[in-house]
Design a protein around this motif. Structure first.
Motif, PDB file in Angstrom:
ATOM      1  N   SER A   5       1.334  -0.982   0.119  1.00  0.00           N
ATOM      2  CA  SER A   5      -0.624  -0.151  -0.219  1.00  0.00           C
ATOM      3  C   SER A   5       0.769   1.656  -0.327  1.00  0.00           C
ATOM      4  O   SER A   5       1.969   1.311   0.651  1.00  0.00           O
ATOM      5  N   ARG A   6       0.536   2.721  -0.027  1.00  0.00           N
ATOM      6  CA  ARG A   6       0.884   3.870  -0.498  1.00  0.00           C
ATOM      7  C   ARG A   6       1.991   4.101   0.970  1.00  0.00           C
ATOM      8  O   ARG A   6       2.806   4.809   1.411  1.00  0.00           O
ATOM      9  N   ASP A   7       0.237   3.483   2.082  1.00  0.00           N
ATOM     10  CA  ASP A   7       1.867   3.442   3.532  1.00  0.00           C
ATOM     11  C   ASP A   7       2.344   1.861   3.896  1.00  0.00           C
ATOM     12  O   ASP A   7       2.037   2.234   5.423  1.00  0.00           O
ATOM     13  N   SER A   8       2.907   1.720   3.082  1.00  0.00           N
ATOM     14  CA  SER A   8       3.048   0.452   3.904  1.00  0.00           C
ATOM     15  C   SER A   8       4.410   0.166   4.090  1.00  0.00           C
ATOM     16  O   SER A   8       4.727   1.021   4.066  1.00  0.00           O
ATOM     17  N   ASP A   9       4.762   0.336   5.458  1.00  0.00           N
ATOM     18  CA  ASP A   9       6.286   0.387   5.690  1.00  0.00           C
ATOM     19  C   ASP A   9       7.323  -1.079   5.117  1.00  0.00           C
ATOM     20  O   ASP A   9       6.645  -1.433   4.043  1.00  0.00           O
ATOM     21  N   VAL A  10       7.861  -1.438   5.357  1.00  0.00           N
ATOM     22  CA  VAL A  10       9.273  -2.029   4.859  1.00  0.00           C
ATOM     23  C   VAL A  10      10.150  -3.023   5.582  1.00  0.00           C
ATOM     24  O   VAL A  10      10.685  -2.343   6.132  1.00  0.00           O
TER      25      VAL A  10
END
Length: 266
Positions: free
Chosen positions: A48-53
């Motif tokens: 998602s656009r707000d996913s962490d890595v």
């Protein structure tokens, strides 16, 4: 690093190759880091656009840490934020990681075989070459259990993320039983597993907009499809040409001892 990493971590997905490499330098991990790859939603093909890595890998403890009375730091975990992106790095000591590989753990196999490579070397490349020797038909149990856990989470929360995880691990398991290949990227699994529901690309597109969005799906239909894929996984496990037991145990033992005593190269 690969072209795939540039694509998976494009700016609109919140990170970049350079960002990850520099972040590893800042991670203050004591001892050699044999490899680090990207796991999680970026590897699975539905960030998602707000996913962490999610960064996963292997570190190497000194031999002295394993023979003294103190408990060794076999697993290390660190989270930090760089340029507004949350980074999550988890590494295991080489011996623990190899033991997990030999315990039919598909999760660590996906990490070592991830095409999204942030740091590598000779030890990582050798481990990749040895990985096919741990594959067995019993890896179906890992993916079956993972799917059951994620489905229960979906039933509880109604969120799209655990639903996509459910489908991803079932398709990964089915493809592994058929082709003997660990493939964790959901979009590339869709043309390879003909039983994949046709609506999955729409769910992947919806997940790109929001990490914890709810799933706008027909739950009865989805439940039937999940049940059908479980049956397919059972059938493919029974038919699989994969062996009953790993063939690479001795080679992995020799590899761990050699790397521990001689140190990493490359």
């Amino acid at each position: 690093m690969t072209d795939a990493l540039d694509i998976a971590l494009a700016p609109d997905k919140g990170a970049s190759c350079a960002n990850l490499v520099e972040s590893l330098e800042d991670a203050e991990q004591p001892g050699p880091l044999l490899f680090a790859t990207v796991s999680g939603a970026h590897l699975y093909g539905f960030p998602s656009r707000d996913s962490d890595v999610d960064l996963r890998g292997v570190h190497l403890l000194p031999a002295a840490d394993l023979v003294g009375p103190r408990e060794p730091e076999e697993t290390r975990s660190r989270m930090w934020v760089r340029d507004g992106v949350e980074m999550d790095l988890v590494t295991h000591d080489l011996r623990k990681f190899v033991r997990l590989m030999l315990r039919r753990n598909g999760y660590v196999l996906e990490q070592v075989l991830s095409p999204l490579v942030v740091r590598t070397g000779d030890a990582h490349r050798e481990l990749v070459s040895l990985a096919p020797g741990v594959l067995t038909r019993h890896h179906a149990h890992h993916y079956r259990g993972f799917a059951i856990t994620q489905w229960r989470l979906f039933e509880k929360t109604g969120e799209l993320k655990p639903l996509l995880y459910t489908f991803r691990v079932l398709l990964t398991g089915i493809h592994l039983m058929r082709a003997g290949e660990v493939r964790a990227h959901l979009p590339s699994l869709l043309p390879l597993v003909e039983e994949a529901p046709a609506y999955l690309p729409d769910l992947v597109a919806a997940k790109a907009e929001r990490e914890h969005g709810r799933a706008a799906v027909d739950q009865d239909r989805v439940a039937r499809d999940v049940e059908r894929l479980h049956r397919t996984l059972d059938e493919e496990q029974a038919l699989s040409a994969l062996p009953e037991t790993p063939s690479a145990y001795d080679a992995l033992h020799d590899f761990v001892v050699r790397v521990r005593l001689d140190g990493p190269k490359g």
